[in-house]
Design an enzyme around this catalytic site. Structure first.
Site, mmCIF file in Angstrom:
data_model
loop_
_atom_site.group_PDB
_atom_site.id
_atom_site.type_symbol
_atom_site.label_atom_id
_atom_site.label_comp_id
_atom_site.label_asym_id
_atom_site.label_seq_id
_atom_site.Cartn_x
_atom_site.Cartn_y
_atom_site.Cartn_z
ATOM 1 N N HIS A 24 0.827 -1.201 0.000
ATOM 2 C CA HIS A 24 0.000 0.000 0.000
ATOM 3 C C HIS A 24 0.866 1.258 0.000
ATOM 4 C CE1 HIS A 24 -3.980 -1.913 1.262
ATOM 5 N NE2 HIS A 24 -3.104 -2.918 1.265
ATOM 6 N N ASP A 120 -6.216 5.757 1.679
ATOM 7 C CA ASP A 120 -6.192 4.362 1.241
ATOM 8 C C ASP A 120 -7.603 3.778 1.258
ATOM 9 O OD1 ASP A 120 -5.807 1.474 1.240
ATOM 10 O OD2 ASP A 120 -3.709 1.901 1.659
ATOM 11 N N ASN A 336 0.194 -4.903 -6.786
ATOM 12 C CA ASN A 336 1.485 -4.391 -7.227
ATOM 13 C C ASN A 336 2.270 -5.450 -7.984
ATOM 14 O OD1 ASN A 336 1.242 -1.767 -6.106
ATOM 15 N ND2 ASN A 336 1.764 -2.564 -4.093
#
Length: 428
Positions: A24, A120, A336
């Site tokens: 994150h 987030d 990711n």
């Protein structure tokens, strides 16, 4: 005209806040650097837990801790991800609001103008229903290619608690957000972006792939473990597309049986491998010390694979995936990792562990066609077959060709969405 000049001199500031997990923090810090490079003031609020080091990032970023107090379940490497998220939300809400209020108060006495906060929100909208075993392979209406089994979940966690958490996140987005910022690009999720904007009636900015955009001062990767760069010369000794790279990310943990079956499956495949075996990868029941050594390999495994495999605690993943000798990425389908694999044209062997990884895995295998599943049950024989198929089989060749096309699409991403995001922020 004087009023216009004063308004022009006021610096627009964006406040960013990320969950304190590697997957994150890194894209959020990349976003921070890109916004700062476009003239915005950027303040990064962060937890004391896994706090970024300001000295390793561009000087234009301001870092402000919120000084939270976290319970053990929020930081334990063996806690379920939902347990971590619930604990973090509960512990961070008050200190985050206090620090944000303080920033807004100080901004009134300076020439800064806080335009917005980017917070987030991985689970921006999702729903889960209780499902019987026979329903797991049913399609989810209006969400092709997803099946019921692919919906966001955390095995072992209470269904009601899980649904409550996701509903709270979705409701907060609808009630308070002015827009959605997503690390993706149109070529892989155009229809999903359209649905998202329609359902939420909010602008959505696909600003990715963030790690491929040009930075004036590239941000340093936030890593919980020091990468073993010695694996790169080792990769140099192998032919093109001959090595499988195995990493289940920075958070996933499983039982010893699964770990052993992965190991013996790799051994039986006959394929050279680079395997990330980090501390906390296997649940040991010996406490929650994330600094404990990595789990021991099965007895006889090193002798069986001598000269064919390399084990590291952590790897410089982007460089590994860009290496010519890497032919396949065995991944947990964290976003990711998936995006980095797509951008390097590397097909995937998928083993999702929790949360949105199930959704991503389904897209990798059935929407984009650049990967295949290890299997619902990790068993050494099936693992060996899957590794061989994706490395040298006909299906693997097709996946590799599709992956090459996706790499070209990713390389063509221009960053224009980032410019649109900046314009939108300045209009708030």
């Amino acid at each position: 005209m004087a009023g216009q000049g004063l308004q022009h001199r006021r610096r627009r500031v964006v406040v960013l806040f990320s969950l304190p997990f590697q997957g994150h923090l890194n894209p959020m810090l990349k976003l921070a650097s890109l916004l700062a490079a476009r003239g915005l003031g950027v303040t990064v609020l962060h937890t004391d837990f896994n706090a970024p080091d300001p000295t390793r990032h561009p000087a234009g970023l301001a870092f402000v801790p919120i000084h939270e107090t976290l319970p053990g379940e929020a930081t334990s490497p063996y806690s379920h991800i939902l347990t971590k998220l619930l604990a973090l939300n509960a512990a961070c809400e008050a200190p985050f609001r206090e620090v944000l209020a303080s920033l807004l108060m100080r901004a009134r006495h300076r020439d800064d103008d806080v335009a917005c906060a980017v917070v987030d929100g991985q689970c921006y909208a999702a729903r889960r229903r209780r499902a019987r075993q026979e329903q797991l392979d049913e399609p989810v209406p209006d969400h092709d290619p997803l099946r019921v089994r692919d919906l966001i979940r955390v095995d072992g966690c209470d269904d009601d608690e899980h649904c409550s958490f996701i509903t709270s996140v979705a409701d907060a987005v609808r009630a308070a957000a002015s827009g959605i910022v997503i690390n993706t690009f149109d070529a892989i999720e155009a229809s999903e972006l359209t649905k998202l904007q329609s359902e939420l009636s909010l602008p959505a900015f696909a600003v990715g792939p963030l790690h491929m955009l040009k930075f004036q001062a590239p941000p340093v990767e936030q890593s919980l473990h020091e990468p073993d760069r010695g694996c790169l010369p080792w990769l140099d000794t192998h032919p093109p597309r001959s090595v499988i790279y195995v990493s289940l990310g920075s958070l996933a943990c499983g039982d010893r049986l699964v770990f052993d079956e992965m190991a013996w499956g790799l051994a039986a495949s006959g394929v050279p491998f680079l395997w990330v075996v980090r501390p906390g990868l296997v649940i040991t029941g010996s406490g929650d010390d994330d600094e404990a050594p990595p789990p021991p390999l099965p007895e006889g495994f090193e002798e069986e694979t001598r000269g064919r495999g390399r084990i590291v605690k952590w790897a410089p993943q982007r460089e590994v995936l860009a290496h010519a000798s890497v032919g396949v990425f065995w991944t947990h389908c964290g976003w990711n990792s998936t995006l980095e694999s797509v951008c390097e044209g590397v097909p995937m062997l998928v083993q999702p562990c929790f949360g949105d990884q199930m959704v991503t895995a389904r897209y990798v295998t059935h929407e984009w066609g650049v990967g295949m599943e290890v299997g619902e049950v990790i068993e050494r024989g099936k693992v060996a077959e899957a590794v061989a198929e994706v490395m040298v089989g006909e299906d693997g060749a097709l996946m590799r060709e599709r992956a090459r096309h996706l790499k070209m699409e990713a390389s063509a991403a221009t960053g224009s969405a980032m410019d649109g995001l900046v314009r939108y922020i300045l209009s708030l």
